[in-house]
Design an enzyme around this catalytic site. Structure first.
Site, short mmCIF file in Angstrom:
data_model
loop_
_atom_site.label_atom_id
_atom_site.label_comp_id
_atom_site.label_asym_id
_atom_site.label_seq_id
_atom_site.Cartn_x
_atom_site.Cartn_y
_atom_site.Cartn_z
N TYR A 145 1.00 -1.09 -0.05
CA TYR A 145 0.09 -0.11 -0.01
C TYR A 145 0.82 1.26 -0.01
CZ TYR A 145 -3.37 3.33 1.47
OH TYR A 145 -4.34 4.77 1.55
N ASP A 240 9.42 2.44 -0.30
CA ASP A 240 8.20 3.06 0.39
C ASP A 240 8.68 3.03 1.74
OD1 ASP A 240 6.06 3.94 1.97
OD2 ASP A 240 4.51 3.17 0.35
N LYS A 268 5.14 8.91 8.84
CA LYS A 268 5.02 8.45 10.08
C LYS A 268 5.86 8.88 11.22
CE LYS A 268 1.76 5.44 8.38
NZ LYS A 268 0.30 5.48 8.76
#
Length: 426
Positions: A145, A240, A268
């Site tokens: 994702y 990623d 994050k």
């Protein structure tokens, strides 16, 4: 399942105000049944809901709270920044400082651009890869994702290497037509695709360690194929690390696993709990971003002073007093305890871990890609989830999300969690 009357009332109102009653579908508890718990506050390794119950938290806001909730230096940094103004839309010294910290920590990044989310980082890195190479095709992997970017929000076709099809209304076939979806951990599928259309592929984007189909680690053969094939065919390798960056080591999964990407996406932890993302890489590629180059990307809130303050405080703490050895030990203790609980209950389940990321899969086989992940017993996970909630342990509300251990967790927290798992698996 214990009652949570105040949360139930709050959710009933939320459903009248917001689609599904939430601002992100991951919060809706749709994968485990029941209704979401509304959080009142958090501190250290704990959450308190509006009914007054306390939970040991293994979500950590889906990853960024590696130092624990309300970490005092982060709170102080945000407070001080807010007193000087919440947004300027102009350059600040803090932007220089956080950029320098990122570059110093992440081996492959020579220059970086700040954005406001992981989705923005993915979207921007993808556009840069296409602009730099002058090519259109992109390879992604089923079960990875990369945010709700139209061209990456696609599902695999009927064969292993087919053009992706939109898997959300509103994503056009035109947006998805240049995305190839391959199985994760399959060097052969990657090699076959490059052999067929390597001169058209702009980039391969991947999670170096998956957290969005549960914890799935890459094989060395897969990592080698990623780097060798992209170099051989002139494509860029996009790593990623929105979830793994600064978590699996100070330099992220790429430092721990020896990966050398061309571009890296971050989020994050880099924001210390506030909305920040970033993408960066080698200078020659990053030089193509406007205003130095011609690839457009902009954002009024990019480099926001509150977010950069939180990020700086977090990255300084990780650099100056690294928690990684302790995180490794705590999470290994949790792994061993969960394995004991599985064995004692004779449940059909297995534990997979890397660093401070861990997943209990209700599966009879190792989970190595989306096909094996999709065969997990999600109904059994849902029952386990609520049994753990009733015992004061807050897990991700999906079989396909990794758990995160923070530096604020204690051995007592881990042991309490293991005891709860023994009871929940009976």
């Amino acid at each position: 399942m214990k009652a949570h009357p105040k949360s139930a009332d709050a959710f009933a109102k939320a459903r009248r105000l917001m689609p599904g009653g939430v601002n992100s579908p991951a919060r809706a508890f749709g994968a485990v049944g029941g209704e979401p718990i509304f959080i009142d506050r958090a501190e250290g390794a704990y959450l308190w809901d509006i009914d007054g119950a306390r939970y040991i938290d293994y979500i950590g806001s889906w990853g960024p709270m590696i130092l624990g909730h309300a970490y005092p230096p982060v709170v102080e940094a945000v407070r001080d920044a807010a007193l000087r103004g919440t947004s300027y839309g102009a350059p600040t010294l803090a932007e220089n400082e956080i950029a320098e910290l990122i570059i110093d920590c992440v081996p492959s990044i020579e220059r970086v651009r700040l954005v406001s989310s992981g989705t923005e980082a993915s979207m921007s890195a993808l556009r840069l890869a296409r602009g730099y190479t002058g090519r259109e095709l992109v390879i992604k992997f089923a079960g990875n994702y990369h945010g709700h970017v139209d061209s990456l929000l696609v599902a695999a076709g009927s064969a292993a290497a087919t053009l992706g099809a939109p898997n959300s209304p509103g994503v056009t076939r035109g947006a998805a037509k240049d995305t190839l979806v391959l199985p994760y951990n399959s060097p052969s599928a990657l090699a076959e695709t490059f052999a067929r259309c390597g001169d058209q592929i702009a980039a391969v984007v991947f999670e170096p360690v998956c957290g969005n189909m549960g914890l799935v680690a890459p094989t060395q053969a897969f990592l080698k194929a990623l780097r060798d094939l992209t170099r051989q065919h002139g494509a860029l390798l996009l790593c990623d690390e929105v979830m793994t960056g600064f978590r699996l080591s100070l330099g992220g999964a790429q430092q721990r696993l020896g990966i050398e990407p061309d571009l890296t996406m971050l989020g994050k932890i880099v924001g210390g709990g506030l909305p920040v993302g970033a993408y960066g890489g080698v200078s020659g590629v990053m030089a193509h971003v406007l205003p130095e180059g011609k690839v457009f990307q902009a954002g009024t809130l990019s480099g926001n002073p509150l977010a950069t303050a939180a990020g700086i405080a977090t990255l300084r703490a990780l650099r100056d007093d690294p928690p990684y050895e302790r995180l490794e030990a705590l999470t290994a203790r949790l792994e061993a305890g969960l394995n004991e609980a599985v064995a004692a209950s004779r449940a059909t389940a297995r534990v997979q871990r890397l660093g401070s990321m861990i997943t209990l899969f209700f599966s009879a086989e190792p989970v190595t890609d989306w096909d094996t992940a999709s065969r997990c017993d999600t109904a059994r996970f849902g029952r386990f989830f609520w049994e753990m909630m009733d015992r004061g342990v807050y897990l991700p509300c999906s079989q396909y999300e990794a758990m995160f251990v923070s530096a604020a967790h204690t051995e007592q927290d881990i042991d309490q969690t293991i005891t709860a798992a023994h009871e929940a698996l009976r």
